[in-house]
Design a protein around this motif. Structure first.
Motif, mmCIF file in Angstrom:
data_model
loop_
_atom_site.group_PDB
_atom_site.id
_atom_site.type_symbol
_atom_site.label_atom_id
_atom_site.label_comp_id
_atom_site.label_asym_id
_atom_site.label_seq_id
_atom_site.Cartn_x
_atom_site.Cartn_y
_atom_site.Cartn_z
ATOM 1 N N ILE A 143 0.915 3.029 -3.212
ATOM 2 C CA ILE A 143 -0.313 3.602 -3.717
ATOM 3 C C ILE A 143 -0.537 4.916 -3.004
ATOM 4 N N GLY A 144 -0.483 6.002 -3.749
ATOM 5 C CA GLY A 144 -0.610 7.301 -3.134
ATOM 6 C C GLY A 144 -2.046 7.775 -3.106
ATOM 7 N N SER A 145 -2.218 9.044 -2.767
ATOM 8 C CA SER A 145 -3.558 9.589 -2.678
ATOM 9 C C SER A 145 -3.962 10.158 -4.034
ATOM 10 N N GLU A 146 -5.218 10.498 -4.180
ATOM 11 C CA GLU A 146 -5.748 11.105 -5.406
ATOM 12 C C GLU A 146 -5.484 10.248 -6.632
ATOM 13 N N GLY A 147 -5.470 8.947 -6.469
ATOM 14 C CA GLY A 147 -5.322 8.093 -7.638
ATOM 15 C C GLY A 147 -3.914 8.001 -8.193
ATOM 16 N N VAL A 148 -2.965 8.609 -7.527
ATOM 17 C CA VAL A 148 -1.589 8.520 -8.005
ATOM 18 C C VAL A 148 -0.999 7.195 -7.546
ATOM 19 N N VAL A 149 -0.574 6.376 -8.491
ATOM 20 C CA VAL A 149 -0.022 5.066 -8.146
ATOM 21 C C VAL A 149 1.366 4.948 -8.744
ATOM 22 N N ARG A 150 2.320 4.492 -7.955
ATOM 23 C CA ARG A 150 3.665 4.265 -8.490
ATOM 24 C C ARG A 150 3.678 2.866 -9.101
ATOM 25 N N ALA A 165 0.826 -1.208 0.000
ATOM 26 C CA ALA A 165 0.000 0.000 0.000
ATOM 27 C C ALA A 165 0.859 1.256 0.000
ATOM 28 N N ARG A 166 2.124 1.152 0.398
ATOM 29 C CA ARG A 166 2.988 2.330 0.425
ATOM 30 C C ARG A 166 3.243 2.871 -0.969
#
Lengths: 302, 434, 279
Positions: free
Chosen positions: C235-242, C232-233
């Protein structure tokens, strides 16, 4: 075996046994502590006005929550969505799982590939499943639209998860995909329990594959079917993690499943009591539906 | 054979259990010292949801610098998943294991303040810190007359442009002194729409936050206090932003309707590939511009769009102190240290967000040299202020249950403006708003 | 050979097989492909299966930034522990439920149903408070007990079904022949239950491996984090995913499960009798 011998056998078993409690004991203590107690508290909260807060007193308000719930049309809308979602997804999971398990019993090459792949949906963490499918459904770079365009279907830029008509079916497909694995595993184990002599006897009597399925496989699988379908129905009805990542309940609340609704009520707005009341209603309705399903099954078989 | 198997299983189980037990750390209660002597060593737990690598590094540096300078007050970072902040905080608050310093955002701490979980910081905030941050921002963390959080960094909704496309079409970029109005924005968008590209792409999958914030451009407050009661109104001011987006998409056909159902990051591939000349998104999207745009892609972030004003609602990240903390004074000392210009600047740069204090804003400009649109970012800060809905208790429920689906339906062309208005107004009563 | 299949039936079966393989394998392929793509390639409008400019930086990030190895180890111990404990506890309990009709059986079925239907998130706070009282917060053993208890409903129900499928005449016959209870259980019931035990073990393993919410709430220190929390680290906020590092870490998170499955599958095939009931 004569009747007398059989009775003596049964009596001797009963004499040796140490009683049901002995077998259930190790499970009892942790279960009561970590499951039964919180559940009782959770159910009780449904009859109070519990709210989030520091040192907040709660008072029982008996049926007030339920009376309020009756006129909460948003809740019933999501309830309806939940039933359709659970029924459809469970059905798809079962059909796909059954198809796969039967396929794995055949004599085909490369079966070992699908034996491992069958468990892929299970092996991938649920949130990753949701993110991947979200990418698949994207209107421009998504795999689905690219594949459809590749075979010449003019799909344009259909945004599967945002279109009001396709969002719900799209989410159901993901639900079915994610839940296939446990169904397949349970049915495979069930199929293995069917004595092969039964099939051999029927085949030598000239029965076709379909007849063998209808009269041997299906009835023998009935108990496992009942169990896995009931469990799947319950889990699907309750799942919201998948839906949350895919659509957050949108667009326009078209995929707002009841578990997500109750979660918002309890965690987001802090109405613990009201949310617990929703939980209680969900329990009653699902139990009723399961009762109907299992009852009808029993009558059908006999 | 079976006997051996069972024995080895038993050994394995015991081994695993002891290994798991061995790594048990008893949950530390926040603030382990007695309050008696101020010289007694204190441990503070700092629960933070920072996830960007640069921000995490900034936090680690701030904490280690602090710990080195204050041997008696040790700060320990507790990592929280950014998408589960509310749940985790609520559970630890209700369960009595909350951290001393809690990292959240102003939209979320209203509820916790009302529930009594956050300490009143008003008497604790040092005067220099208070004056360094505009009053309009302090308003966003004041609930029931008490300040329950220190604001740190915040975002704006901004227009990003493909500079080459604009230059080719002969469009000049706005400046801070003369920003674009919505009319101008709409006109440019039409101008840039050709057969194979749209003027604008706008990821409005979850429109509520954007609409509520940008409607302040036209003073569309949505919530009005009439005789002590709060009511929802949907007048011309409130309809502006929604109607303009709708018209751009369906009347002018200069805004890609597909993007209306996508989230911000999802429209980036299209932007980089030239499908849209401009996009609208949070200012933090600049990070994606820098890290993911193809080589040679010339982009810029524009000054905030202007309606009657450039106002947008401020929703800063916050640092609060939990009521259950045993060391609020020490906690505030750390927060004040965190808010020092260079420290806050490093956090802001890590998260690609704007710092709230003027001094940190200056530090950001110095460190970044104003590049990558940081100059525009920092200049936008004064336009951010509080909106009425931010202090209302039932707002979270109205936003999720009524506004979000309603806006989605309108922007997907399923209902008209009048129906939306009725839904919004009646919805407020439905969720028990007062 | 009992079945003589027509050519058509075989062809259909192979088509179905291909369909299933495609349907089930694309995520793995995606993960594999994405994990070797750099951030610029991940926003390409037409993504290609084979990375245009492959890179190992995602794996570097996945391992370097978060303590993936520690989390994987935590998850492994938790899941294996859960699998073993669940089977050990559920097996005798399922037997007891299946064979003896008693009030306890009704209560247990009632508990199984209610515990599965009542939304889990609504009981998280009462559970949290109990764990806190027992000083089991922020510990993997606390989490293990919770996982055990919450794996039991499914495993009990399924195992009980499989036990019921074994005719009681088998046990009675053996008992007449003088076999003691334990002997009956070990040499008759256990082998026939092998597939059911596999189901239970797989389920318990996976529940422990993938579970997120309980872990999120119970665990606090990063050294106790399980894999889902570490994933989960990215996966960021506002739909920003690394996406790059996430794909790399997900692959690493998925492979152990698949290996575990493959091993169990082998036992499933070799440890089984050709049929079910011996005449």
């Amino acid at each position: 075996m004569t009747a007398a011998v059989a009775t003596r056998g049964r009596e001797s078993i009963r004499r040796i046994r140490a009683g049901p409690l002995f077998f259930l004991l190790p499970a009892l203590v942790p279960v009561v502590l970590f499951s039964v107690l919180p559940l009782i508290e959770g159910i009780y909260l449904g009859f109070t006005d519990a709210k989030a807060g520091l040192n907040v007193d709660l008072a029982p308000n008996f049926l007030d929550n339920y009376i309020r719930l009756l006129s909460n049309d948003l809740f019933w809308q999501s309830f309806q969505i939940g039933i359709i979602w659970a029924v459809t997804t469970t059905f798809l999971q079962y059909v796909l799982g059954l198809g796969l398990s039967i396929l794995m019993e055949q004599r085909l090459r490369f079966l070992w590939i699908v034996r491992i792949l069958a468990l892929v949906p299970w092996a991938i963490p649920p949130v990753i499943v949701a993110i991947m499918w979200r990418l698949v459904y994207q209107p421009d770079i998504g795999l689905l639209n690219q594949a459809l365009r590749g075979v010449g279907i003019p799909i344009g830029e259909l945004n599967w998860l945002a279109d009001f008509n396709t969002a719900f079916p799209a989410v159901i497909v993901v639900g079915a995909w994610a839940g296939m694995a446990q169904t397949t595993v349970a049915l495979t184990a069930g199929l293995k329990g069917i004595p092969i002599e039964l099939h051999e006897a029927a085949a030598s009597d000239g029965a076709t594959a379909w007849q063998r399925f209808r009269h041997i496989t299906w009835p023998q699988l009935r108990p496992v079917t009942d169990a896995i379908v009931s469990l799947n129905f319950i889990w699907n009805f309750n799942s919201f993690g998948l839906v949350y990542v895919l659509t957050e309940g949108g667009p326009g609340a078209k995929t707002m499943v009841p578990a997500l609704f109750a979660y918002n009520e309890g965690f987001k707005y802090g109405h613990f009591g009201y949310a617990a009341a929703m939980g209680n209603v969900m329990v009653l309705v699902v139990l009723a539906l399961l009762y109907i399903y299992l009852r009808s099954g029993r009558r059908g078989v006999e | 054979m079976k006997k051996h198997l069972r024995a080895s299983i038993a050994v394995l189980v015991v081994a695993i259990l002891t290994a798991a037990c061995g790594s048990t750390t008893p949950s530390a209660s926040p603030g382990a010292s007695t309050a008696a002597s101020p010289a007694a060593p204190v441990t503070l737990q700092f629960a933070s949801f920072a996830w960007q690598k640069a921000t995490v590094d900034a936090h680690n540096k701030i904490v280690s610098d602090w710990n080195a300078a204050h041997p008696n007050i040790t700060v320990k970072i507790v990592t929280i998943d950014v998408n589960s902040v509310h749940d985790k905080l609520l559970t630890t608050f209700q369960g009595g294991t909350a951290a001393d310093i809690v990292h959240d955002e102003s939209a979320d701490i209203g509820g916790f303040s009302g529930q009594g979980f956050l300490a009143d910081l008003t008497p604790l905030i040092p005067a220099e810190l208070k004056s360094d941050i505009p009053q309009g921002i302090w308003d966003t963390v004041t609930f029931g007359g008490k300040i329950t959080g220190v604001p740190t960094i915040l975002q704006t909704y901004s227009v990003f442009v493909n500079k080459k496309m604009l230059a080719d079409a002969g469009v000049t970029l706005p400046t801070a002194a003369s920003p674009w109005t919505w009319d101008k924005f709409s006109q440019v968008s039409k101008q840039l729409t050709t057969g194979d590209r749209f003027g604008v792409g706008w990821g409005l999958k979850s429109p509520a936050a954007t609409v509520m914030s940008m409607s302040l451009n036209f003073d569309g407050k949505f919530f009005y206090n009439e005789g002590g009661k709060n009511v929802v109104k949907f007048g011309t001011a409130e309809q502006q932003v929604l109607k303009r987006i709708y018209d751009m998409a369906y009347a002018d056909k200069s805004l890609s309707p597909t993007t209306l159902g996508q989230s911000g990051p999802e429209i980036l591939p299209g932007f980089f590939a030239g499908k849209y000349a401009m996009i609208v998104g949070g200012n933090y999207v600049a990070q994606q511009m820098v890290e993911q745009a193809p080589a040679g892609f010339d982009w810029a972030m524009l000054p905030l769009l202007k309606g009657d004003t450039q106002a947008q609602s401020a929703n800063p990240q916050t640092l609060s102190i939990s009521t259950q903390s045993k060391n609020p004074k020490e906690a505030m000392q750390f927060i004040a240290y965190y808010m020092q210009a260079n420290n806050l600047a490093s956090v802001a740069i890590g998260d690609w967000l704007i710092p709230v204090s003027a001094s940190a804003g200056k530090a950001v400009t110095t460190i970044t040299g104003g590049k990558n649109s940081w100059d525009v970012n920092v200049a936008s800060a004064p336009s951010l202020k509080i909106a009425p809905f931010q202090t209302l208790e039932a707002y979270a429920q109205w936003k999720t249950q009524i506004a979000q689906p309603g806006f989605q339906q309108y922007l997907a062309n399923k209902i008209d403006l009048a129906t939306l208005g009725t839904q919004l107004i009646d919805g407020w009563t439905k969720v028990g708003g007062k | 050979m009992i079945h003589r299949r027509s050519r058509q039936a075989t062809a259909l079966q192979y088509i179905a097989l291909l369909g299933f393989i495609a349907f089930l394998s694309f995520p793995l392929l995606w993960m594999l492909s994405t994990s070797f793509k750099g951030p610029r390639e991940l926003v390409a409008l037409i993504p290609s299966l084979i990375p245009v400019s492959p890179t190992l930086e995602n794996y570097g990030t996945a391992f370097g930034e978060q303590d993936l190895v520690q989390s994987a180890s935590n998850s492994l111990r938790l899941s294996l522990g859960n699998a073993m404990l669940t089977v050990l506890v559920a097996l005798p309990a399922a037997y007891g439920l299946a064979r003896f009709a008693s009030i306890l059986r009704r209560l247990t079925m009632g508990w199984i149903l209610v515990s599965q239907i009542f939304p889990l998130i609504l009981i998280i706070i009462p559970l949290f408070l109990i764990l806190k009282t027992l000083r089991l917060l922020d510990s993997l053993s606390g989490l293990l007990i919770v996982y055990l208890v919450w794996s039991l409903p499914f495993t009990l129900w399924m195992l009980q079904t499989y036990v019921k499928a074994i005719p009681i005449e088998l046990e009675e016959a053996a008992s007449i022949d003088g076999a003691g209870r334990l002997r009956i259980l070990r040499s008759i019931i256990l082998p026939l239950l092998a597939p059911g035990i596999v189901v239970a073990a797989l389920f318990a393993f996976i529940s422990g491996w993938n579970e997120f919410f309980f872990a999120l709430v119970v665990l606090q220190s990063q050294e106790h984090f399980t894999l889902p929390l570490t994933l989960a680290r990215f996966i960021g906020s506002e739909g920003v995913v690394r996406l790059g590092p996430l794909a790399a870490a997900s692959l690493i998170a998925t492979l152990p499960s698949l290996v575990f499955f493959a091993i169990i599958q082998r036992h499933l095939r070799s440890g089984l009798l050709a049929g079910g009931v011996k005449g």
